[in-house]
Design a protein around this motif. Structure first.
Motif, PDB file in Angstrom:
ATOM      1  N   PHE A 110       0.811  -1.209   0.000  1.00 32.14           N
ATOM      2  CA  PHE A 110       0.000   0.000   0.000  1.00 32.14           C
ATOM      3  C   PHE A 110       0.849   1.266   0.000  1.00 32.14           C
ATOM      4  CE2 PHE A 110      -3.710  -2.380  -0.032  1.00 32.14           C
ATOM      5  CZ  PHE A 110      -4.801  -1.522  -0.151  1.00 32.14           C
ATOM      6  N   THR A 114       0.026   3.900  -2.886  1.00 28.33           N
ATOM      7  CA  THR A 114      -0.266   5.323  -2.657  1.00 28.33           C
ATOM      8  C   THR A 114       0.783   6.206  -3.328  1.00 28.33           C
ATOM      9  OG1 THR A 114       0.804   5.173  -0.476  1.00 28.33           O
ATOM     10  CG2 THR A 114      -1.604   4.974  -0.543  1.00 28.33           C
ATOM     11  N   ALA A 124     -10.263   3.568   1.297  1.00 24.38           N
ATOM     12  CA  ALA A 124      -9.672   2.255   1.512  1.00 24.38           C
ATOM     13  C   ALA A 124     -10.788   1.252   1.795  1.00 24.38           C
ATOM     14  CB  ALA A 124      -8.684   2.287   2.674  1.00 24.38           C
ATOM     15  N   ALA A 134      -7.203  -1.963   5.241  1.00 21.25           N
ATOM     16  CA  ALA A 134      -7.963  -0.736   4.981  1.00 21.25           C
ATOM     17  C   ALA A 134      -8.077   0.123   6.227  1.00 21.25           C
ATOM     18  CB  ALA A 134      -9.341  -1.090   4.435  1.00 21.25           C
ATOM     19  N   MET A 137      -4.960   1.951   6.854  1.00 21.18           N
ATOM     20  CA  MET A 137      -4.845   3.085   5.939  1.00 21.18           C
ATOM     21  C   MET A 137      -5.652   4.270   6.466  1.00 21.18           C
ATOM     22  SD  MET A 137      -2.695   2.151   3.724  1.00 21.18           S
ATOM     23  CE  MET A 137      -1.969   1.054   4.958  1.00 21.18           C
ATOM     24  N   THR A 153       0.638   4.550   7.095  1.00 22.81           N
ATOM     25  CA  THR A 153      -0.248   5.054   6.054  1.00 22.81           C
ATOM     26  C   THR A 153       0.213   6.433   5.628  1.00 22.81           C
ATOM     27  OG1 THR A 153      -2.528   5.708   5.541  1.00 22.81           O
ATOM     28  CG2 THR A 153      -1.799   5.988   7.808  1.00 22.81           C
ATOM     29  N   ALA A 157      -6.352   8.575   3.123  1.00 23.50           N
ATOM     30  CA  ALA A 157      -7.650   7.890   3.074  1.00 23.50           C
ATOM     31  C   ALA A 157      -8.734   8.816   3.613  1.00 23.50           C
ATOM     32  CB  ALA A 157      -7.605   6.603   3.878  1.00 23.50           C
ATOM     33  N   VAL A 160     -13.110   4.558   5.163  1.00 21.47           N
ATOM     34  CA  VAL A 160     -12.784   3.137   5.124  1.00 21.47           C
ATOM     35  C   VAL A 160     -14.066   2.323   5.084  1.00 21.47           C
ATOM     36  CG1 VAL A 160     -11.849   1.202   6.476  1.00 21.47           C
ATOM     37  CG2 VAL A 160     -10.586   3.360   6.347  1.00 21.47           C
TER      38      VAL A 160
END
Length: 291
Positions: A110, A114, A124, A134, A137, A153, A157, A160
């Protein structure tokens, strides 16, 4: 046992639009900071995308086993990108990443993804192990895996959607770690969501709501419980070899609520937020609560 084709055919027969035409997915390759190549499946909507969803699949699964979940998102206009994680049974290097090495690899995947999208805002979304991905994130803090330091992260985001995330586990994420969730979230489980070896019978499905329970109030967090739905929606997602029948009604409800949440918090649609709040109820088959 259901094949993927049988599961999706059953869904179609009962009116569940998967909305991802054969061949619509494209593959791209990105590279982590450690130099490891990551294959990413992406789906582009027919019109200009309304935003980006970064999706994380369940342990042992793969992105293409989630048509019934991702299809409506793509049909609604979302550009979906989903890496193939090293813990997938279909990953050529799965044997090289045992135990928590797979968690570090997911964080690396991830971070690379990103980077690839230029650290622009995204939503996410994940299922099971991917739901944990997720949530992290979105600000939840896992126990740092060996060799990992710094943020988990990029902080971009906007919201979620977590389908059946794992319970708090001392070696992976604690209740305090889940409590650091920093964005609006929809957290789903079902009354049949019992995973052998991970959750006990009876009401053991409730541990999948640990992230909701731990999250601070006032941040637009929603819990969703679907009557009779299990971890795989009867083989509609994650593992098509699960015994059926496909839990199509639950999938329709999950997609409907997730669609409202995505519009409300992924697109800042006030009407969708109001409709989502109006759907809050203590009654099954679609029980939803918020704080």
């Amino acid at each position: 046992m259901l094949s993927r084709r049988q599961a999706l055919a059953g869904a179609g027969a009962l009116g569940l639009s998967c909305a991802i035409p054969v061949g619509a997915a494209a593959q791209l390759r990105i590279t982590t900071q450690t130099g490891r190549a990551v294959e990413v499946t992406q789906w582009l909507p027919r019109s200009r995308p309304i935003g980006q969803i970064l999706f994380s699949h369940g342990a042992g699964s793969a992105p293409w086993f989630y048509d019934a979940l991702l299809g409506p998102m793509v049909a609604a206009g979302w550009h979906v990108l989903a890496p193939l994680h090293v813990d997938s049974r279909l990953h050529p290097d799965v044997a090289k990443f045992s135990g928590l090495a797979s968690w570090r690899a997911r964080l690396e995947d991830f971070a690379a993804l990103t980077d690839h999208i230029g650290h622009r805002p995204y939503v996410a979304v994940g299922h099971s192990y991917g739901a944990l991905t997720a949530l992290v994130m979105g600000g939840a803090q896992s126990v740092p895996p060996a060799g990992w330091s710094g943020p988990q992260t990029d902080g971009q985001a906007r919201a979620v959607v977590a389908f059946s995330p794992p319970a708090a586990l001392p070696m992976l994420i604690t209740i305090d770690g889940y409590a650091k969730l920093a964005v609006p979230a929809l957290i789903e489980t079902g009354t049949g969501d019992i995973v052998p070896g991970m959750t006990a019978g009876g009401e053991g499905w409730k541990v999948h709501l640990d992230a909701y329970t731990a999250a601070a109030p006032g941040g637009h967090r929603y819990g969703l419980v679907l009557d009779g739905v299990n971890h795989y929606f009867g083989g509609l997602i994650c593992d098509p070899k699960q015994p059926g029948p496909p839990q199509v009604a639950g999938m329709v409800d999950a997609n409907r609520i997730a669609g409202l949440f995505l519009r409300g918090f992924g697109q800042s649609d006030g009407a969708a937020k109001a409709e989502l709040d109006a759907a809050v109820t203590g009654q099954l088959p679609v029980r939803m609560f918020t704080k």
